[in-house]
Write an enzyme that holds these catalytic residues in place. Structure first.
Site, PDB file in Angstrom:
ATOM      1  N   GLU A  45      34.981 -16.232 -41.870  1.00 48.60           N
ATOM      2  CA  GLU A  45      34.262 -16.256 -40.589  1.00 48.60           C
ATOM      3  C   GLU A  45      33.263 -15.101 -40.523  1.00 48.60           C
ATOM      4  O   GLU A  45      32.119 -15.286 -40.084  1.00 48.60           O
ATOM      5  CB  GLU A  45      35.264 -16.145 -39.444  1.00 48.60           C
ATOM      6  CG  GLU A  45      34.642 -15.947 -38.078  1.00 48.60           C
ATOM      7  CD  GLU A  45      35.591 -15.241 -37.130  1.00 48.60           C
ATOM      8  OE1 GLU A  45      35.099 -14.598 -36.183  1.00 48.60           O
ATOM      9  OE2 GLU A  45      36.821 -15.320 -37.332  1.00 48.60           O
ATOM     10  N   ASP A  49      29.193 -15.903 -40.326  1.00 49.59           N
ATOM     11  CA  ASP A  49      28.366 -15.470 -39.205  1.00 49.59           C
ATOM     12  C   ASP A  49      27.049 -14.893 -39.710  1.00 49.59           C
ATOM     13  O   ASP A  49      25.981 -15.150 -39.137  1.00 49.59           O
ATOM     14  CB  ASP A  49      29.135 -14.422 -38.399  1.00 49.59           C
ATOM     15  CG  ASP A  49      28.310 -13.841 -37.266  1.00 49.59           C
ATOM     16  OD1 ASP A  49      27.956 -14.590 -36.350  1.00 49.59           O
ATOM     17  OD2 ASP A  49      28.017 -12.637 -37.302  1.00 49.59           O
ATOM     18  N   ASP A 118      34.746 -20.133 -34.685  1.00 46.93           N
ATOM     19  CA  ASP A 118      35.121 -19.287 -35.823  1.00 46.93           C
ATOM     20  C   ASP A 118      35.294 -20.127 -37.087  1.00 46.93           C
ATOM     21  O   ASP A 118      34.857 -19.727 -38.183  1.00 46.93           O
ATOM     22  CB  ASP A 118      36.424 -18.551 -35.522  1.00 46.93           C
ATOM     23  CG  ASP A 118      36.261 -17.488 -34.444  1.00 46.93           C
ATOM     24  OD1 ASP A 118      35.110 -17.158 -34.101  1.00 46.93           O
ATOM     25  OD2 ASP A 118      37.294 -16.992 -33.948  1.00 46.93           O
ATOM     26  N   GLU A 121      31.955 -21.172 -38.630  1.00 50.80           N
ATOM     27  CA  GLU A 121      31.365 -20.091 -39.430  1.00 50.80           C
ATOM     28  C   GLU A 121      32.081 -19.948 -40.765  1.00 50.80           C
ATOM     29  O   GLU A 121      31.445 -19.679 -41.792  1.00 50.80           O
ATOM     30  CB  GLU A 121      31.418 -18.786 -38.642  1.00 50.80           C
ATOM     31  CG  GLU A 121      30.489 -18.768 -37.433  1.00 50.80           C
ATOM     32  CD  GLU A 121      30.614 -17.531 -36.586  1.00 50.80           C
ATOM     33  OE1 GLU A 121      29.708 -17.256 -35.787  1.00 50.80           O
ATOM     34  OE2 GLU A 121      31.638 -16.814 -36.726  1.00 50.80           O
TER      35      GLU A 121
END
EC number: 3.1.26.3
Length: 226
Positions: A45, A49, A118, A121
């Site tokens: 995650e 991102d 989450d 990502e």
């Protein structure tokens, strides 16, 4: 490692055939499944991102070659924030393939906005590690699709815009009050009322307080701006 039928179908939905299938399995594994929290999707995650941020920065520059940083920044924020990631996750039915602990499953984890965002990502990071940036970029641009070109010129979230409206008129910040909560504990429905010092109000209902607050702010901003 062979993928389950559900994960194989998910892989097709995102348009990527994994060489290292363990990456996809890790990407959909929530920390509630892990006793030592070593092989869940949290590290992916973190990476995803950053990959998403770079993809969106590049896509926005290409979509509008004349836009200033002042316009690009709010558009970027609208495309990478939690709500956008969760919306894409719902479109590809990511929640259906998440590996969750029993307590998270009982509390409706497959529908939770933060958990879906989450995991989205983490999936981006998994594709990046499996096949490189260009492949991950192609997938993200395809999944976000028209959002990139249709994002509003002023894409500030509604709560921020409403607060700035109030500040410009020397008013206190808007208040958000939960006026109703229905549904089971694992899938509550919230009704939030946005209130301005002037007395103007609007209500909205959604599956999370954040979504309901944003929707109420949008409605109230439209009301006072008309």
């Amino acid at each position: 490692m062979k993928l389950s039928a559900e994960l194989a179908a998910f892989s097709k939905r995102i348009g990527h055939n994994f060489g290292d299938t363990s990456l996809l399995i890790r990407a959909v594994t929530h920390s509630s499944m892990m006793s030592a929290h070593r092989d869940d999707n949290q590290r992916l995650e973190f990476l995803g991102d950053r990959v998403l941020g770079l993809v969106m920065s590049d896509a926005l520059l290409k979509a509008d070659t004349g836009a200033s940083e002042g316009l690009l920044a709010p558009r970027y924020n609208a495309l990478v924030r939690r709500e956008a990631c969760a919306d894409v996750a719902r479109e590809i039915d990511l929640g259906a393939v998440l590996k969750l602990g029993r307590s998270e499953m009982k509390s409706g984890g497959r529908r939770k906005e933060a958990l879906l965002a989450d995991a989205m990502e983490a999936v981006i990071a998994a594709v990046f590690l499996d096949a490189g940036f260009e492949v991950a970029q192609k997938m993200v641009v395809a999944l976000w699709g028209a959002r990139i070109h249709n994002v509003a010129d002023d894409a500030r979230d509604a709560k921020t815009a409403l607060q700035e409206w109030a500040q410009a008129r020397a008013e206190p910040p808007p208040a958000y009050v939960e006026v109703a909560r229905t549904g089971p504990d694992h899938q509550p429905i919230f009704t939030i009322e946005a209130r301005l010092f002037s007395g103007a109000t609007e209500k909205a209902t959604a599956g999370s307080k954040r979504q309901a607050e944003q929707a109420a702010a949008t409605a109230l901003l439209k009301k006072v701006s008309s």
